[in-house]
Design an enzyme around this catalytic site. Structure first.
Site, PDB file in Angstrom:
ATOM      1  N   LYS A  67      49.563  65.524  20.054  1.00  0.00           N
ATOM      2  CA  LYS A  67      48.675  66.641  20.386  1.00  0.00           C
ATOM      3  C   LYS A  67      48.322  67.526  19.187  1.00  0.00           C
ATOM      4  CE  LYS A  67      49.816  67.064  25.296  1.00  0.00           C
ATOM      5  NZ  LYS A  67      50.151  67.995  26.394  1.00  0.00           N
ATOM      6  N   ASP A 104      44.978  71.538  29.003  1.00  0.00           N
ATOM      7  CA  ASP A 104      46.298  71.883  29.535  1.00  0.00           C
ATOM      8  C   ASP A 104      46.338  73.319  30.054  1.00  0.00           C
ATOM      9  OD1 ASP A 104      47.659  69.486  29.265  1.00  0.00           O
ATOM     10  OD2 ASP A 104      48.336  69.921  27.233  1.00  0.00           O
TER      11      ASP A 104
END
Length: 284
Positions: A67, A104
């Site tokens: 990420k 997210d």
């Protein structure tokens, strides 16, 4: 040829993303696919270079441990991804450029959205974890006016994360062990408050040790939120319910972030009226 998106990570076998996206593709009757691709850290740059030239590739979701490592490989970063310092969704734009996004934050906040529309006298969250998912959660909660207690194995790392993501906030860092022991702290009147206890760490995941959290640390009326999805029913959530707290499991965030990514990939919103059926499929 068929347009497709995928999820990448190392490991990747445990990912539920293909089941989610394929469910929506099936319901909508799209001529599309969603795949899972194992990509090791050393191969990440080559993977992105290869996918750039694939006309059918619409992008990918990004899971551990990529990420943050994937960010320099993007042509553009959306402001939220830049602020969070983590990309979990790569989208190929109409001009062929790769855009790093973070869904997210939206995914985590989605199951709290109705509650957060109300005004609260005070909002406080105890968050466990300092990894990539925790970054998104800290950024999201700080943006919603929460005072945070962030706990990790390294309190200095937790404090640095708080200072980076919300330097003006009156937040606190704590060692992970702080929440493991019983406390006799007398909580004040929590009426009009919103309290969360969030496991943003891998603790409790299959193959990982359980999260040692004593529920005497949670104020009355707290909501327990665990982002772990394997298993969905974690010891953390089970003990929270036994202590009388409301719970939110990891599928809520997973489906929420996937919905935002799906729209970016395929240009249509997923059929969320089938969420109950989707959850049943993911639980089997």
């Amino acid at each position: 040829m068929t347009r497709y998106a995928e999820v990448i990570g190392d490991p990747i076998r445990q990912s539920k993303s293909p089941a989610i996206h394929e469910f929506w593709i099936e319901k909508l009757g799209l001529a599309a696919e969603y795949r899972a691709q194992h990509v090791e850290s050393a191969a990440l740059e080559d993977f992105i270079a290869e996918r750039r030239g694939d006309a059918d590739w619409r992008g990918c979701n990004v899971t551990m441990p990529h990420k943050q490592a994937i960010m320099p490989l993007m042509d553009r970063l959306e402001p939220l991804a830049k602020r969070v310092g983590a990309v979990n969704t790569v989208v190929k734009a109409s001009d062929g450029k790769l855009v790093g996004r973070n869904t997210d934050v939206a995914g985590f906040l989605e199951p709290l959205s109705v509650r957060l529309r109300s005004k609260h006298y005070f909002r406080m969250a105890r968050v466990i974890g300092t990894g990539g998912a925790a970054r998104a959660i800290v950024a999201g909660l700080a943006g919603e006016g929460f005072t945070l207690v962030l706990a990790g194995r390294n309190p200095d790392k937790a404090q640095a994360l708080l200072d980076e993501l919300d330097p003006r906030g009156e937040h606190h860092a704590a060692p992970l062990s702080h929440f493991a022991d019983v406390t006799d702290f007398a909580f004040d009147d929590r009426e009009g408050c919103c309290d969360l206890v969030v496991n943003a760490s891998p603790l409790g995941m299959r193959g990982q040790p359980p999260l040692a959290f004593d529920w005497s640390h949670a104020p009355p009326g707290s909501i327990a939120y665990d982002i772990v999805t394997d298993p969905v029913e974690t010891e953390f959530l089970r003990k929270a319910r036994e202590a009388g707290f409301e719970t939110i499991d990891g599928l809520a965030m997973l489906i929420g972030q996937a919905a935002a990514a799906f729209t970016h990939f395929f240009g249509v919103e997923p059929p969320r009226d089938h969420d109950a059926e989707l959850r049943e499929r993911l639980m089997t």
